[in-house]
Design a protein around this motif. Structure first.
Motif, PDB file in Angstrom:
ATOM      1  N   GLY A  13      -5.235  -5.567  -0.439  1.00 21.97           N
ATOM      2  CA  GLY A  13      -6.255  -4.652  -0.943  1.00 21.97           C
ATOM      3  C   GLY A  13      -5.686  -3.287  -1.230  1.00 21.97           C
ATOM      4  N   SER A  14      -6.407  -2.262  -0.867  1.00 26.16           N
ATOM      5  CA  SER A  14      -5.966  -0.901  -1.158  1.00 26.16           C
ATOM      6  C   SER A  14      -4.688  -0.566  -0.390  1.00 26.16           C
ATOM      7  CB  SER A  14      -7.061   0.100  -0.823  1.00 26.16           C
ATOM      8  OG  SER A  14      -7.363   0.057   0.554  1.00 26.16           O
ATOM      9  N   ARG A  15      -4.392  -1.334   0.640  1.00 27.37           N
ATOM     10  CA  ARG A  15      -3.163  -1.110   1.392  1.00 27.37           C
ATOM     11  C   ARG A  15      -1.927  -1.292   0.509  1.00 27.37           C
ATOM     12  NH1 ARG A  15      -3.515  -1.576   7.190  1.00 27.37           N
ATOM     13  NH2 ARG A  15      -5.371  -2.805   6.832  1.00 27.37           N
ATOM     14  N   ALA A  16      -2.045  -2.122  -0.505  1.00 27.03           N
ATOM     15  CA  ALA A  16      -0.912  -2.339  -1.405  1.00 27.03           C
ATOM     16  C   ALA A  16      -0.513  -1.038  -2.080  1.00 27.03           C
ATOM     17  CB  ALA A  16      -1.267  -3.400  -2.449  1.00 27.03           C
ATOM     18  N   LEU A  17      -1.492  -0.171  -2.320  1.00 22.44           N
ATOM     19  CA  LEU A  17      -1.189   1.103  -2.960  1.00 22.44           C
ATOM     20  C   LEU A  17      -0.929   2.198  -1.936  1.00 22.44           C
ATOM     21  CD1 LEU A  17      -3.417   1.358  -6.135  1.00 22.44           C
ATOM     22  CD2 LEU A  17      -0.987   1.859  -5.984  1.00 22.44           C
ATOM     23  N   GLY A  18      -0.965   1.828  -0.660  1.00 24.95           N
ATOM     24  CA  GLY A  18      -0.571   2.807   0.349  1.00 24.95           C
ATOM     25  C   GLY A  18      -1.692   3.524   1.052  1.00 24.95           C
ATOM     26  N   PHE A  19      -2.914   3.054   0.888  1.00 22.11           N
ATOM     27  CA  PHE A  19      -3.973   3.713   1.638  1.00 22.11           C
ATOM     28  C   PHE A  19      -4.985   2.712   2.160  1.00 22.11           C
ATOM     29  CE2 PHE A  19      -7.750   3.630  -1.110  1.00 22.11           C
ATOM     30  CZ  PHE A  19      -7.206   3.228  -2.310  1.00 22.11           C
ATOM     31  N   THR A  20      -5.720   3.153   3.148  1.00 14.76           N
ATOM     32  CA  THR A  20      -6.836   2.396   3.676  1.00 14.76           C
ATOM     33  C   THR A  20      -7.888   3.417   4.056  1.00 14.76           C
ATOM     34  OG1 THR A  20      -5.272   0.904   4.702  1.00 14.76           O
ATOM     35  CG2 THR A  20      -7.549   0.709   5.392  1.00 14.76           C
ATOM     36  N   GLN A  21      -9.131   3.066   3.918  1.00 14.95           N
ATOM     37  CA  GLN A  21     -10.158   3.968   4.398  1.00 14.95           C
ATOM     38  C   GLN A  21     -10.023   4.087   5.912  1.00 14.95           C
ATOM     39  OE1 GLN A  21     -11.780   5.753   2.588  1.00 14.95           O
ATOM     40  NE2 GLN A  21     -12.969   6.757   4.181  1.00 14.95           N
ATOM     41  N   GLU A  22      -9.606   5.243   6.378  1.00 13.26           N
ATOM     42  CA  GLU A  22      -9.532   5.438   7.821  1.00 13.26           C
ATOM     43  C   GLU A  22     -10.952   5.444   8.366  1.00 13.26           C
ATOM     44  OE1 GLU A  22      -6.641   5.301   8.966  1.00 13.26           O
ATOM     45  OE2 GLU A  22      -5.372   5.887   7.299  1.00 13.26           O
ATOM     46  N   MET A  23     -11.175   4.591   9.354  1.00 18.20           N
ATOM     47  CA  MET A  23     -12.545   4.331   9.776  1.00 18.20           C
ATOM     48  C   MET A  23     -13.263   5.585  10.284  1.00 18.20           C
ATOM     49  SD  MET A  23     -13.891   1.305   9.470  1.00 18.20           S
ATOM     50  CE  MET A  23     -15.271   1.949   8.545  1.00 18.20           C
ATOM     51  N   GLN A  63      -0.108   6.683  10.636  1.00 21.21           N
ATOM     52  CA  GLN A  63       1.062   5.975  10.106  1.00 21.21           C
ATOM     53  C   GLN A  63       1.327   4.699  10.909  1.00 21.21           C
ATOM     54  OE1 GLN A  63       2.763   6.902   7.374  1.00 21.21           O
ATOM     55  NE2 GLN A  63       4.175   5.175   7.507  1.00 21.21           N
ATOM     56  N   THR A  64       1.265   4.824  12.237  1.00 22.26           N
ATOM     57  CA  THR A  64       1.482   3.657  13.088  1.00 22.26           C
ATOM     58  C   THR A  64       0.446   2.575  12.805  1.00 22.26           C
ATOM     59  OG1 THR A  64       2.363   5.066  14.830  1.00 22.26           O
ATOM     60  CG2 THR A  64       1.665   2.857  15.469  1.00 22.26           C
ATOM     61  N   GLU A  65      -0.803   2.994  12.716  1.00 27.13           N
ATOM     62  CA  GLU A  65      -1.865   2.015  12.481  1.00 27.13           C
ATOM     63  C   GLU A  65      -1.708   1.349  11.117  1.00 27.13           C
ATOM     64  OE1 GLU A  65      -3.435   1.125  14.845  1.00 27.13           O
ATOM     65  OE2 GLU A  65      -3.274   2.818  16.210  1.00 27.13           O
ATOM     66  N   PHE A  66      -1.333   2.144  10.138  1.00 21.69           N
ATOM     67  CA  PHE A  66      -1.123   1.579   8.800  1.00 21.69           C
ATOM     68  C   PHE A  66      -0.029   0.527   8.822  1.00 21.69           C
ATOM     69  CE2 PHE A  66       0.658   1.316   4.577  1.00 21.69           C
ATOM     70  CZ  PHE A  66      -0.471   1.246   3.781  1.00 21.69           C
ATOM     71  N   GLU A  67       1.062   0.845   9.482  1.00 27.46           N
ATOM     72  CA  GLU A  67       2.181  -0.097   9.534  1.00 27.46           C
ATOM     73  C   GLU A  67       1.825  -1.337  10.343  1.00 27.46           C
ATOM     74  OE1 GLU A  67       6.008   1.532  10.365  1.00 27.46           O
ATOM     75  OE2 GLU A  67       5.704   3.289   9.077  1.00 27.46           O
ATOM     76  N   LEU A  73       5.174   1.387   1.611  1.00 25.08           N
ATOM     77  CA  LEU A  73       5.264   2.642   2.369  1.00 25.08           C
ATOM     78  C   LEU A  73       5.658   3.806   1.456  1.00 25.08           C
ATOM     79  CD1 LEU A  73       6.814   1.475   5.770  1.00 25.08           C
ATOM     80  CD2 LEU A  73       4.437   2.066   5.230  1.00 25.08           C
ATOM     81  N   SER A  74       6.401   3.528   0.407  1.00 27.12           N
ATOM     82  CA  SER A  74       6.727   4.576  -0.564  1.00 27.12           C
ATOM     83  C   SER A  74       5.478   5.012  -1.317  1.00 27.12           C
ATOM     84  CB  SER A  74       7.768   4.081  -1.562  1.00 27.12           C
ATOM     85  OG  SER A  74       8.973   3.758  -0.909  1.00 27.12           O
ATOM     86  N   ALA A  75       4.690   4.031  -1.719  1.00 25.36           N
ATOM     87  CA  ALA A  75       3.430   4.360  -2.385  1.00 25.36           C
ATOM     88  C   ALA A  75       2.587   5.253  -1.478  1.00 25.36           C
ATOM     89  CB  ALA A  75       2.674   3.085  -2.733  1.00 25.36           C
ATOM     90  N   ARG A  76       2.568   4.888  -0.210  1.00 26.06           N
ATOM     91  CA  ARG A  76       1.798   5.679   0.746  1.00 26.06           C
ATOM     92  C   ARG A  76       2.292   7.113   0.833  1.00 26.06           C
ATOM     93  NH1 ARG A  76      -1.656   5.411   4.974  1.00 26.06           N
ATOM     94  NH2 ARG A  76      -1.166   6.581   6.857  1.00 26.06           N
TER      95      ARG A  76
END
Lengths: 241, 241
Positions: A160-170, A220-224, A105-108
């Motif tokens: 995947g990319s979530r480890a670095l704090g992001f995801t392609q928002e669909m 943020q909610t969806e990411f978490e 979450l800090s990376a995000r």
DNA sequence: ACCTGAACACCGTTCAAGT
DNA sequence: ACCTGAACACCGTTCAAGT
């Protein structure tokens, strides 16, 4: 005027404080420019202008534009590493999850300040020193909780990319167009063709009509949610394997 | 010669079978060109050349290059929908998981034939008819298994780009450079700086020395691991919420 | 060592013009 | 209705030249 002052180690400020170009200054200026005016404004000519210099001068400090992108990623991941380093290590073997969670979450949080970063990150090979350092310390957190290397490996891939704090928002907007109301109106108009999605959005927007802030999704909610789903799954597998 | 033949509904083949340009032909040619020679070769001039026409002719059928990208995505997602439609619906409420799994893995198979597609998909708004259709039918599969809309919504977000069959591979090569041996050598050289990653790769490559095919990761295996992690997590939450 | 001017080969796109 | 030639405003980059 002052020709004879060009001697040796003179440290007084020159009349025009023309800071000399360095690779670091170039990269930082590139990050600032992308932050301020977007990735499409980042041309070699614009970047040079920002530094009060001609475009061709950049090529003395940087091989080409790809190297600029590489360097920008290093700057951002460097910021992430700096933040992550200050997180307390887990207290016990069972405490791995909150620490991994806070790390990601800090990376995000850092990435949210550089909206262009995901797009650039996705086109890099991700084998730079700062990136390896980040993944190595994440890997270390799992090891400290007695994960098998095999499970760590699979887990990293699952994140995947979530480890670095992001995801392609669909359903991300391209840049700034696409207002959510128009999207909702379009969906309503297509209620017969996409019944499931239509009903889902209708019910969801109805559910939390008190806390609807921006469109139907709180990123943020969806990411978490996704992050926890994966971390919980890993926790379950940790003992079982 | 034959000027007087230009009458009305004449259907014999013309001497030179100059197929007229259409939006569909333009988009299909764009997909073919990107498949064959990569996304960077897809310029308006190259695309026109491929169709035996001047670059400016394209603008009669397509507003600009962005619209070409939009159309290419629709072609690919259209292929996915065609494959997915032929999958048998779930037999019972509990059978949702294998069907969702097969749907997503089918999408992945299609995408693997268009390596440029993820990169383009990530820059679209994903609100086109074919994309909505795909997500609507995926949503329908969850509904059929009595998922709450709220959980479906969160689940879709958790899946993210995985729902369409791809994930940004973390250590992907840029285009064709970066051989895995060089990466391994580099890591070994940095064993002191990245001890966790070093030890992990050492152990993993040692574990399955019989089935090492390409580098240390089997992308398909990793994709399925992450997919199952999420699907299992959703299954666990389905009853609990 | 560091910076620059002029030039090259390429983009996407406009616009008036052809058939 | 469909296609084109010439031109425009932009790229990234090379190279010989300046200080």
């Amino acid at each position: 005027v002052a020709v004879e002052v060009q001697m040796s180690t003179q440290t007084e400020a020159p009349p025009e404080p023309r800071i000399p170009l360095t690779r670091e200054r170039v990269l930082q200026a590139a990050v600032d420019l992308a932050d301020r005016r977007g990735l499409k404004s980042l041309t070699m000519r614009n970047l040079a202008h920002e530094l009060g210099v001609e475009a061709m001068s950049l090529y003395y400090h940087v091989a080409n534009k790809e190297e600029v992108f590489d360097g920008m990623v290093d700057v951002v991941v460097g910021e992430i590493n700096e933040v992550v380093t200050r997180i307390d290590p887990p207290a016990g073997e069972a405490d791995w999850k909150p620490v991994v969670r806070r790390t990601i979450l800090s990376a995000r949080e850092v990435l949210l300040m550089h909206p262009w970063a995901p797009e650039v990150l996705e086109t890099r090979s991700n084998l730079s020193e700062p990136t390896l350092r980040y993944f190595d310390s994440l890997c270390g957190l799992f090891r400290g909780a007695d994960f098998s290397f095999d499970l760590i490996h699979h887990g990293m891939h699952a994140l995947g990319s979530r480890a670095l704090g992001f995801t392609q928002e669909m359903f991300d907007e391209g840049d700034d167009d696409v207002d959510p109301d128009a999207a909702a109106a379009m969906l309503e108009q297509m209620a017969d063709r996409f019944p499931n999605i239509t009903e889902m959005t209708a019910q969801i927007t109805h559910d939390d009509d008190d806390s609807v802030t921006l469109g139907w999704c709180d990123d943020q909610t969806e990411f978490e949610f996704g992050l926890d789903l994966i971390l919980d799954g890993l926790e379950r597998l940790r003992g079982a394997v």
